[in-house]
Design a protein around this motif. Structure first.
Motif, mmCIF file in Angstrom:
data_model
loop_
_atom_site.group_PDB
_atom_site.id
_atom_site.type_symbol
_atom_site.label_atom_id
_atom_site.label_comp_id
_atom_site.label_asym_id
_atom_site.label_seq_id
_atom_site.Cartn_x
_atom_site.Cartn_y
_atom_site.Cartn_z
ATOM 1 N N GLN A 167 82.454 -71.760 -28.626
ATOM 2 C CA GLN A 167 81.185 -71.248 -28.104
ATOM 3 C C GLN A 167 79.989 -71.909 -28.804
ATOM 4 O OE1 GLN A 167 80.656 -70.000 -25.456
ATOM 5 N NE2 GLN A 167 79.270 -68.280 -25.421
ATOM 6 N N VAL A 190 79.951 -74.948 -30.109
ATOM 7 C CA VAL A 190 79.868 -76.305 -29.548
ATOM 8 C C VAL A 190 79.242 -76.258 -28.160
ATOM 9 C CG1 VAL A 190 81.256 -78.251 -28.690
ATOM 10 C CG2 VAL A 190 81.774 -77.228 -30.915
ATOM 11 N N ASN A 191 79.681 -75.329 -27.329
ATOM 12 C CA ASN A 191 79.125 -75.198 -25.983
ATOM 13 C C ASN A 191 77.627 -74.912 -26.012
ATOM 14 O OD1 ASN A 191 81.392 -75.690 -24.456
ATOM 15 N ND2 ASN A 191 81.966 -73.548 -24.281
ATOM 16 N N ARG A 192 77.225 -74.006 -26.871
ATOM 17 C CA ARG A 192 75.836 -73.551 -26.870
ATOM 18 C C ARG A 192 74.883 -74.581 -27.474
ATOM 19 N NH1 ARG A 192 74.781 -68.047 -29.725
ATOM 20 N NH2 ARG A 192 75.893 -67.287 -27.918
ATOM 21 N N TYR A 193 75.220 -75.124 -28.625
ATOM 22 C CA TYR A 193 74.258 -75.936 -29.362
ATOM 23 C C TYR A 193 74.404 -77.441 -29.151
ATOM 24 C CZ TYR A 193 73.098 -71.570 -31.586
ATOM 25 O OH TYR A 193 72.691 -70.282 -31.810
ATOM 26 N N TRP A 194 75.573 -77.918 -28.797
ATOM 27 C CA TRP A 194 75.733 -79.354 -28.597
ATOM 28 C C TRP A 194 75.785 -79.711 -27.117
ATOM 29 C CZ3 TRP A 194 79.919 -79.846 -32.897
ATOM 30 C CH2 TRP A 194 79.287 -79.895 -34.131
ATOM 31 N N LEU A 195 76.477 -78.915 -26.348
ATOM 32 C CA LEU A 195 76.579 -79.208 -24.917
ATOM 33 C C LEU A 195 75.509 -78.477 -24.100
ATOM 34 C CD1 LEU A 195 80.474 -78.974 -24.541
ATOM 35 C CD2 LEU A 195 79.075 -81.023 -24.939
ATOM 36 N N HIS A 196 74.802 -77.537 -24.726
ATOM 37 C CA HIS A 196 73.760 -76.737 -24.071
ATOM 38 C C HIS A 196 74.294 -76.049 -22.805
ATOM 39 C CE1 HIS A 196 70.898 -78.351 -26.874
ATOM 40 N NE2 HIS A 196 71.265 -79.586 -26.540
ATOM 41 N N PHE A 197 75.509 -75.553 -22.924
ATOM 42 C CA PHE A 197 76.160 -74.872 -21.809
ATOM 43 C C PHE A 197 76.921 -73.670 -22.364
ATOM 44 C CE2 PHE A 197 79.896 -74.373 -18.991
ATOM 45 C CZ PHE A 197 79.215 -74.058 -17.824
ATOM 46 N N GLU A 198 76.284 -72.512 -22.336
ATOM 47 C CA GLU A 198 76.930 -71.314 -22.882
ATOM 48 C C GLU A 198 77.737 -70.614 -21.804
ATOM 49 O OE1 GLU A 198 75.909 -67.217 -25.281
ATOM 50 O OE2 GLU A 198 74.280 -68.445 -24.544
#
Length: 173
Positions: free
Chosen positions: A34, A36-44
């Motif tokens: 989560q 990685v999704n939120r802060y690097w991929l900008h997809f929460e």
């Protein structure tokens, strides 16, 4: 019969350890996913956070039963060891504490049993994940109480057997 009983205790021990370890590993892994999704991929993915929270809470609830099983209450044990010196006094104090714990659980378990029955009868749906039934949290807490009662009774009987052996079996203090 004794072998069957201790096999049952070993099975409960294995399942508690497995569920708690799985919960911690799962929660840690999916928290990292989560992040990685939120802060690097900008997809929460919103439901991952809810799922991680529920799994972590379940692991925490199981850890309460494990603590009871291991007869390990650090703050209480340190206090008791300072006051009661010797094997006989220590065993006697653990038996008294276990009886007090059973008395407290006996007083509050009817309340949790009513909530447990209500959780079985009526579903509670999650806020962010509307299809996720959260009634299992109440059910898990009741099962944790039942496991705690089982472990307290088991530990108390083992302490009483040890105390009997210390008094009658010629054990040394």
């Amino acid at each position: 019969m004794k072998k069957l009983y201790f096999s049952f205790v070993a099975l409960i021990t294995f399942l508690e350890n497995l569920l708690c370890a799985f919960g911690i590993i799962f929660a840690t892994t999916f928290t990292v996913i989560q992040i990685v999704n939120r802060y690097w991929l900008h997809f929460e993915i919103m439901w991952i956070s809810d799922l991680v929270l529920y799994v972590f809470v379940f692991a925490a609830i199981i850890s309460i039963a494990i603590t009871t099983r291991e007869d390990a209450h650090t703050a209480v044990d340190v206090f008791i060891e300072r006051i009661f010196r010797g094997k006989k006094a220590s065993k006697m104090s653990k038996i008294l504490i276990n009886f007090a714990s059973l008395g407290i659980i006996w007083l509050i378990i009817p309340i949790f049993y009513a909530y447990f029955l209500r959780a079985l009868k009526f579903d509670e749906w999650g806020t962010l994940v509307p299809w996720f039934n959260t009634s299992w949290l109440v059910e898990a807490i009741f099962i944790m109480f039942v496991l705690c009662v089982f472990h307290i009774i088991h530990n108390t009987v083992l302490h009483m057997i040890d105390l009997y052996r210390l008094f009658g079996g010629g054990g040394e203090e």
